[in-house]
Design a protein around this motif. Structure first.
Motif, mmCIF file in Angstrom:
data_model
loop_
_atom_site.group_PDB
_atom_site.id
_atom_site.type_symbol
_atom_site.label_atom_id
_atom_site.label_comp_id
_atom_site.label_asym_id
_atom_site.label_seq_id
_atom_site.Cartn_x
_atom_site.Cartn_y
_atom_site.Cartn_z
ATOM 1 N N ILE A 11 -0.750 8.920 6.274
ATOM 2 C CA ILE A 11 -0.024 10.135 5.889
ATOM 3 C C ILE A 11 0.680 9.877 4.570
ATOM 4 N N GLY A 12 0.475 10.771 3.622
ATOM 5 C CA GLY A 12 1.177 10.671 2.355
ATOM 6 C C GLY A 12 2.618 11.113 2.531
ATOM 7 N N ARG A 39 0.821 -1.222 0.000
ATOM 8 C CA ARG A 39 0.000 0.000 0.000
ATOM 9 C C ARG A 39 0.850 1.266 0.000
ATOM 10 N N ARG A 40 2.150 1.138 0.237
ATOM 11 C CA ARG A 40 3.023 2.313 0.262
ATOM 12 C C ARG A 40 3.063 2.957 -1.121
ATOM 13 N N ARG A 41 2.881 4.274 -1.167
ATOM 14 C CA ARG A 41 2.889 5.021 -2.427
ATOM 15 C C ARG A 41 3.620 6.340 -2.226
ATOM 16 N N ALA A 42 4.120 6.881 -3.321
ATOM 17 C CA ALA A 42 4.610 8.257 -3.320
ATOM 18 C C ALA A 42 3.376 9.150 -3.461
ATOM 19 N N ILE A 43 3.114 9.920 -2.429
ATOM 20 C CA ILE A 43 1.985 10.852 -2.423
ATOM 21 C C ILE A 43 2.592 12.254 -2.383
ATOM 22 N N PHE A 44 2.324 13.037 -3.413
ATOM 23 C CA PHE A 44 3.008 14.305 -3.603
ATOM 24 C C PHE A 44 2.340 15.457 -2.855
ATOM 25 N N PRO A 45 3.140 16.455 -2.452
ATOM 26 C CA PRO A 45 2.629 17.579 -1.658
ATOM 27 C C PRO A 45 1.444 18.320 -2.272
ATOM 28 N N THR A 78 -1.144 17.249 -3.293
ATOM 29 C CA THR A 78 -2.398 16.611 -2.880
ATOM 30 C C THR A 78 -2.635 16.680 -1.364
ATOM 31 N N TYR A 79 -1.705 17.279 -0.617
ATOM 32 C CA TYR A 79 -1.847 17.333 0.840
ATOM 33 C C TYR A 79 -2.928 18.338 1.243
ATOM 34 N N ILE A 80 -3.562 18.035 2.360
ATOM 35 C CA ILE A 80 -4.573 18.936 2.918
ATOM 36 C C ILE A 80 -3.982 19.659 4.124
ATOM 37 N N GLY A 106 18.396 14.205 0.226
ATOM 38 C CA GLY A 106 17.092 14.613 -0.275
ATOM 39 C C GLY A 106 16.158 15.067 0.827
ATOM 40 N N LEU A 107 14.915 15.297 0.437
ATOM 41 C CA LEU A 107 13.874 15.749 1.358
ATOM 42 C C LEU A 107 12.732 14.748 1.365
ATOM 43 N N PHE A 108 12.187 14.512 2.560
ATOM 44 C CA PHE A 108 11.053 13.605 2.737
ATOM 45 C C PHE A 108 9.851 14.460 3.131
ATOM 46 N N TYR A 109 8.919 14.616 2.190
ATOM 47 C CA TYR A 109 7.720 15.418 2.422
ATOM 48 C C TYR A 109 6.631 14.530 3.015
ATOM 49 N N MET A 110 5.874 15.090 3.968
ATOM 50 C CA MET A 110 4.809 14.336 4.625
ATOM 51 C C MET A 110 3.554 15.207 4.744
ATOM 52 N N GLY A 111 2.398 14.607 4.540
ATOM 53 C CA GLY A 111 1.156 15.346 4.728
ATOM 54 C C GLY A 111 -0.061 14.446 4.621
ATOM 55 N N TYR A 112 -1.082 14.817 5.369
ATOM 56 C CA TYR A 112 -2.363 14.114 5.234
ATOM 57 C C TYR A 112 -2.947 14.465 3.868
ATOM 58 N N HIS A 113 -3.762 13.579 3.333
ATOM 59 C CA HIS A 113 -4.354 13.773 2.012
ATOM 60 C C HIS A 113 -5.730 13.110 1.969
ATOM 61 N N ASN A 114 -6.479 13.441 0.930
ATOM 62 C CA ASN A 114 -7.810 12.844 0.745
ATOM 63 C C ASN A 114 -7.875 11.952 -0.484
#
Length: 191
Positions: A138-139, A14-20, A22-24, A165-173
């Motif tokens: 969390i994406g 289920r792990r995916r790259a979820i881009f910023p 799309t973050y809420i 590099g940078l690891f971006y994190m954020g909740y998403h819908n």
């Protein structure tokens, strides 16, 4: 507590790259960020060099990171290469994120293991971070952030330390995204 092979497989797949983009706008609790970092700390490491190092950007520090990324882009993309859209993207990406973590590697001063092994250990730490984010809904996304890799001063990198590099994190819908992988049979040779 034990986990079934099925639970472990499901989390990994289920792990995916979820881009910023799309973050809420929902803050990530500090306790979860600390859990993400602690799980990173449990990655495999040859000879226990534990080379992973992290710089955590939350709150107002995300704006400073965005400003620096935009400034680095502007310095690199002179004249016709400059895009206002890319400049704004660099400025806003950290602000769209609940947290951004600079992924760094501290080279073993004794060089008791090869550099690639230490990079691999850091990559394993990032995978642990990614899986923890996935478990919390969390994406996340690991960006190479090439320009920032050379900016030792901004990240206050120590002797023997480098940014990966940078690891971006954020909740998403976003709905659950399907995975894309070719057949494993095409990548394995049985000996």
């Amino acid at each position: 507590m034990s986990f079934t092979p099925e639970q472990t497989t499901e989390l990994i797949r289920r792990r995916r790259a979820i881009f910023p983009k799309t973050y809420i706008d929902k803050p990530i609790p500090k306790a979860i960020i600390e859990e993400v970092l602690e799980n990173a700390n449990w990655a495999p490491t040859h000879r226990f060099t534990e080379p992973w190092r992290f710089r955590v950007f939350t709150g107002d520090s995300r704006a400073r990171l965005g400003e620096r990324l935009a400034e680095l882009y502007k310095m690199k993309a002179q004249g016709e290469l400059f895009s206002e859209r890319k400049y704004e993207k660099n400025l806003q990406k950290p602000l769209r994120s609940g947290c951004v973590i600079a992924i760094c590697m501290q080279r073993d001063p004794e060089e008791s293991v090869s550099e690639w092994e230490e990079i691999a250990a850091v990559a394993c730490a990032v995978q642990n971070m990614w899986l923890t984010c996935t478990a919390h809904g969390i994406g996340s996304y690991w960006s190479s952030a090439k320009a920032l890799q050379q900016d030792r001063e901004f990240l206050n990198l120590q002797e023997g330390e480098r940014c990966l590099g940078l690891f971006y994190m954020g909740y998403h819908n976003l709905p659950e995204l399907p995975g894309k992988r070719g057949p494993i049979e095409e990548k394995v040779t049985w000996m």
